[in-house]
Design a protein around this motif. Sequence first.
Motif, PDB file in Angstrom:
ATOM      1  N   SER A  26      -1.866  -3.670  10.357  1.00 40.90           N
ATOM      2  CA  SER A  26      -3.261  -3.900  10.782  1.00 40.90           C
ATOM      3  C   SER A  26      -3.409  -5.226  11.521  1.00 40.90           C
ATOM      4  O   SER A  26      -4.316  -5.385  12.349  1.00 40.90           O
ATOM      5  CB  SER A  26      -4.192  -3.867   9.564  1.00 40.90           C
ATOM      6  OG  SER A  26      -3.963  -4.971   8.701  1.00 40.90           O
ATOM      7  N   LEU A  48      -9.370  -5.019   4.696  1.00 37.95           N
ATOM      8  CA  LEU A  48      -9.697  -3.641   4.309  1.00 37.95           C
ATOM      9  C   LEU A  48      -8.466  -2.746   4.389  1.00 37.95           C
ATOM     10  O   LEU A  48      -8.228  -1.918   3.497  1.00 37.95           O
ATOM     11  CB  LEU A  48     -10.800  -3.100   5.213  1.00 37.95           C
ATOM     12  CG  LEU A  48     -11.203  -1.637   4.992  1.00 37.95           C
ATOM     13  CD1 LEU A  48     -11.742  -1.433   3.575  1.00 37.95           C
ATOM     14  CD2 LEU A  48     -12.251  -1.223   6.027  1.00 37.95           C
ATOM     15  N   ALA A  49      -7.667  -2.921   5.434  1.00 39.73           N
ATOM     16  CA  ALA A  49      -6.456  -2.115   5.585  1.00 39.73           C
ATOM     17  C   ALA A  49      -5.482  -2.379   4.444  1.00 39.73           C
ATOM     18  O   ALA A  49      -4.869  -1.444   3.909  1.00 39.73           O
ATOM     19  CB  ALA A  49      -5.790  -2.418   6.928  1.00 39.73           C
ATOM     20  N   ALA A  51      -6.294  -3.369   1.443  1.00 40.67           N
ATOM     21  CA  ALA A  51      -6.875  -2.771   0.242  1.00 40.67           C
ATOM     22  C   ALA A  51      -6.587  -1.281   0.167  1.00 40.67           C
ATOM     23  O   ALA A  51      -6.222  -0.749  -0.895  1.00 40.67           O
ATOM     24  CB  ALA A  51      -8.385  -3.021   0.215  1.00 40.67           C
ATOM     25  N   ILE A  52      -6.729  -0.595   1.298  1.00 41.56           N
ATOM     26  CA  ILE A  52      -6.484   0.849   1.329  1.00 41.56           C
ATOM     27  C   ILE A  52      -5.013   1.156   1.090  1.00 41.56           C
ATOM     28  O   ILE A  52      -4.659   2.039   0.299  1.00 41.56           O
ATOM     29  CB  ILE A  52      -6.945   1.440   2.674  1.00 41.56           C
ATOM     30  CG1 ILE A  52      -8.475   1.326   2.803  1.00 41.56           C
ATOM     31  CG2 ILE A  52      -6.504   2.895   2.812  1.00 41.56           C
ATOM     32  CD1 ILE A  52      -9.007   1.670   4.176  1.00 41.56           C
ATOM     33  N   ALA A  55      -4.105   0.505  -2.536  1.00 37.70           N
ATOM     34  CA  ALA A  55      -4.691   1.524  -3.409  1.00 37.70           C
ATOM     35  C   ALA A  55      -3.889   2.821  -3.345  1.00 37.70           C
ATOM     36  O   ALA A  55      -3.583   3.433  -4.376  1.00 37.70           O
ATOM     37  CB  ALA A  55      -6.144   1.775  -3.018  1.00 37.70           C
ATOM     38  N   VAL A  56      -3.533   3.252  -2.141  1.00 37.15           N
ATOM     39  CA  VAL A  56      -2.753   4.490  -1.993  1.00 37.15           C
ATOM     40  C   VAL A  56      -1.402   4.355  -2.674  1.00 37.15           C
ATOM     41  O   VAL A  56      -0.959   5.257  -3.403  1.00 37.15           O
ATOM     42  CB  VAL A  56      -2.575   4.835  -0.503  1.00 37.15           C
ATOM     43  CG1 VAL A  56      -1.574   5.972  -0.330  1.00 37.15           C
ATOM     44  CG2 VAL A  56      -3.914   5.224   0.119  1.00 37.15           C
ATOM     45  N   LEU A 164      -8.047   0.863  -6.843  1.00 35.68           N
ATOM     46  CA  LEU A 164      -9.234   0.343  -6.150  1.00 35.68           C
ATOM     47  C   LEU A 164      -9.439  -1.138  -6.419  1.00 35.68           C
ATOM     48  O   LEU A 164      -9.627  -1.931  -5.495  1.00 35.68           O
ATOM     49  CB  LEU A 164     -10.472   1.134  -6.577  1.00 35.68           C
ATOM     50  CG  LEU A 164     -11.808   0.644  -5.998  1.00 35.68           C
ATOM     51  CD1 LEU A 164     -11.811   0.765  -4.481  1.00 35.68           C
ATOM     52  CD2 LEU A 164     -12.967   1.425  -6.605  1.00 35.68           C
ATOM     53  N   GLY A 167      -6.586  -3.348  -5.022  1.00 38.38           N
ATOM     54  CA  GLY A 167      -6.714  -3.400  -3.568  1.00 38.38           C
ATOM     55  C   GLY A 167      -7.839  -4.323  -3.131  1.00 38.38           C
ATOM     56  O   GLY A 167      -7.683  -5.120  -2.200  1.00 38.38           O
TER      57      GLY A 167
END
Length: 261
Positions: A26, A48-49, A51-52, A55-56, A164, A167
């Motif tokens: 990112s 944000l990237a 965090a995603i 989380a994944v 969540l 992240g």
Amino acid sequence: MTPTLMRRLAAEVLGTAILVIFGAGSVLAALTAGNGDLTYPGVGFIALAFAIAIAVAIYAFLAVSGAHINPAVTIALAVTRRFSWVEVVPYFIAQLVGAAVGSLLLVASFGTRGVDLGGGGTALGAGVSYGQGVVAEAVGTFLLMLAVMAVAVDKRAPKGWAGLIIGLAVAGAILVMAPLTGGSLNPARTFGPNLVQSFFGGNVQWSQFPLYIIGPFLGSIAAAVAYDLVVRPREVPEAEPRADDPSMSAGKDKKPVSDEE
């Protein structure tokens, strides 16, 4: 049944690769969109990237390897006797390999422009001293590890929130620390881009790499120890019921049994 060590190491490789591809990637995306310039709103999208991606990776691999995807997390769990010291080095190697693989895939995706833009690597900001960098990485990783202890390690935590919350903790740390150090919080996340940049002739600040080990290790260990001392003392003989344990609500409704018949 506990997964085999090879399966756990494979999960760490995959999880760390995902972190680097979509986290460090990112950074390249933001620089590409900004024609080489990175603004603070761009840092927000990078956070944000991350965090995603985290989380994944956690939701995918938590049940297999614990989804450490970070040497700082592994060392803190070992220090607090929640992870075997025998497996620390194998986990480190898997995480570094995963980061390198992720970085190679970024070069394959962005081409030489990705190398020219720094490969998504981290470096000290202008005017930031080495000592400041160590402190910034330690403080940011403290927040990350505190989240890990609270929602992934503590058995009392509600289920399903680990990916969540962890992240978001990383995103919050990046929003503050990115202008200072790039907000790595993870030696593997810095190592992968550095290694691949070296292979392709990019600019690399290897002299700064020790701070991306010292800072995260200090921060993660401090958070794990503080959690044990303040929130979850190790001498507690039995685990308290989790917040989402059905027996909690059942216990509240149950009337005491009288001694009289």
